[in-house]
Design a protein around this motif. Structure first.
Motif, short mmCIF file in Angstrom:
data_model
loop_
_atom_site.label_atom_id
_atom_site.label_comp_id
_atom_site.label_asym_id
_atom_site.label_seq_id
_atom_site.Cartn_x
_atom_site.Cartn_y
_atom_site.Cartn_z
N ALA A 38 0.83 -1.21 0.00
CA ALA A 38 0.00 0.00 0.00
C ALA A 38 0.87 1.26 0.00
N ASN A 39 1.96 1.23 0.77
CA ASN A 39 2.87 2.37 0.79
C ASN A 39 3.49 2.60 -0.58
N TYR A 40 3.87 1.52 -1.24
CA TYR A 40 4.43 1.64 -2.59
C TYR A 40 3.41 2.24 -3.55
N LEU A 41 2.17 1.76 -3.51
CA LEU A 41 1.13 2.29 -4.40
C LEU A 41 0.86 3.77 -4.12
N ASN A 42 0.88 4.17 -2.84
CA ASN A 42 0.71 5.58 -2.50
C ASN A 42 1.87 6.41 -3.05
N SER A 43 3.09 5.87 -2.98
CA SER A 43 4.25 6.62 -3.48
C SER A 43 4.15 6.83 -4.98
N VAL A 44 3.62 5.84 -5.69
CA VAL A 44 3.43 5.98 -7.14
C VAL A 44 2.32 6.99 -7.43
N ALA A 45 1.21 6.88 -6.71
CA ALA A 45 0.06 7.75 -6.95
C ALA A 45 0.36 9.21 -6.63
N TYR A 46 1.12 9.46 -5.54
CA TYR A 46 1.38 10.83 -5.10
C TYR A 46 2.79 11.30 -5.42
N ASN A 47 3.52 10.48 -6.21
CA ASN A 47 4.83 10.86 -6.73
C ASN A 47 5.82 11.27 -5.64
N PHE A 48 6.05 10.38 -4.68
CA PHE A 48 7.11 10.61 -3.70
C PHE A 48 7.97 9.36 -3.60
N ASP A 49 9.19 9.55 -3.11
CA ASP A 49 10.12 8.44 -2.95
C ASP A 49 9.62 7.53 -1.84
N VAL A 50 9.50 6.24 -2.13
CA VAL A 50 8.94 5.28 -1.17
C VAL A 50 9.79 5.21 0.10
N ASN A 51 11.08 5.49 0.01
CA ASN A 51 11.97 5.45 1.18
C ASN A 51 12.11 6.79 1.88
N ASN A 52 11.46 7.82 1.34
CA ASN A 52 11.56 9.15 1.92
C ASN A 52 10.20 9.84 1.80
N ALA A 53 9.22 9.32 2.53
CA ALA A 53 7.86 9.85 2.46
C ALA A 53 7.78 11.25 3.06
N PRO A 54 6.87 12.08 2.56
CA PRO A 54 6.72 13.42 3.13
C PRO A 54 6.21 13.35 4.56
N ARG A 55 6.61 14.31 5.36
CA ARG A 55 6.20 14.36 6.76
C ARG A 55 4.80 14.96 6.88
N LEU A 56 4.09 14.58 7.92
CA LEU A 56 2.76 15.13 8.19
C LEU A 56 2.90 16.56 8.68
N GLU A 57 2.13 17.45 8.10
CA GLU A 57 2.15 18.84 8.52
C GLU A 57 1.36 18.96 9.82
N LYS A 58 2.05 19.14 10.92
CA LYS A 58 1.42 19.10 12.24
C LYS A 58 0.83 20.45 12.67
N THR A 59 1.06 21.50 11.92
CA THR A 59 0.53 22.80 12.32
C THR A 59 -0.97 22.90 12.08
N TYR A 60 -1.56 21.95 11.37
CA TYR A 60 -2.99 21.98 11.09
C TYR A 60 -3.81 21.32 12.20
N PHE A 61 -3.17 20.70 13.16
CA PHE A 61 -3.87 19.95 14.18
C PHE A 61 -3.65 20.59 15.55
N LYS A 62 -4.69 20.52 16.39
CA LYS A 62 -4.61 21.06 17.73
C LYS A 62 -5.14 20.03 18.71
N ILE A 63 -4.64 20.07 19.93
CA ILE A 63 -5.18 19.24 21.00
C ILE A 63 -6.01 20.16 21.88
N ARG A 64 -7.27 19.80 22.05
CA ARG A 64 -8.16 20.59 22.89
C ARG A 64 -8.74 19.71 23.97
N LYS A 65 -9.20 20.31 25.04
CA LYS A 65 -9.85 19.56 26.12
C LYS A 65 -11.36 19.76 26.02
#
Length: 72
Positions: A38-65
């Protein structure tokens, strides 16, 4: 992401028996092997290196109580 037409020449028509065999093959694989595929198919579909996947952008998420104090 650039959209384009589906290249129908790369797909293969299957009989029901062939499709059933394919399903059996993947069900016999470990979860790890399925995730690797599945990771390989995602790398082909989204055009990224399978061994160097893009990092999740964490600034879009917040922890709230909640009002009861539990995190969600």
């Amino acid at each position: 992401m650039k959209s384009g037409k589906l290249d129908k020449t790369v797909f293969k028509y299957q009989t029901l028996e062939e499709a059933s065999n394919n399903l059996k093959y993947w069900k016999n694989q470990s979860y790890r092997e399925r995730l690797v595929a599945a990771n390989y198919l995602n790398s082909v579909a989204y055009n990224f290196d399978v061994n160097n996947a893009p990092r999740l952008e964490k600034t879009y998420f917040k922890i709230r109580k909640r009002n009861n104090g539990k995190h969600f």
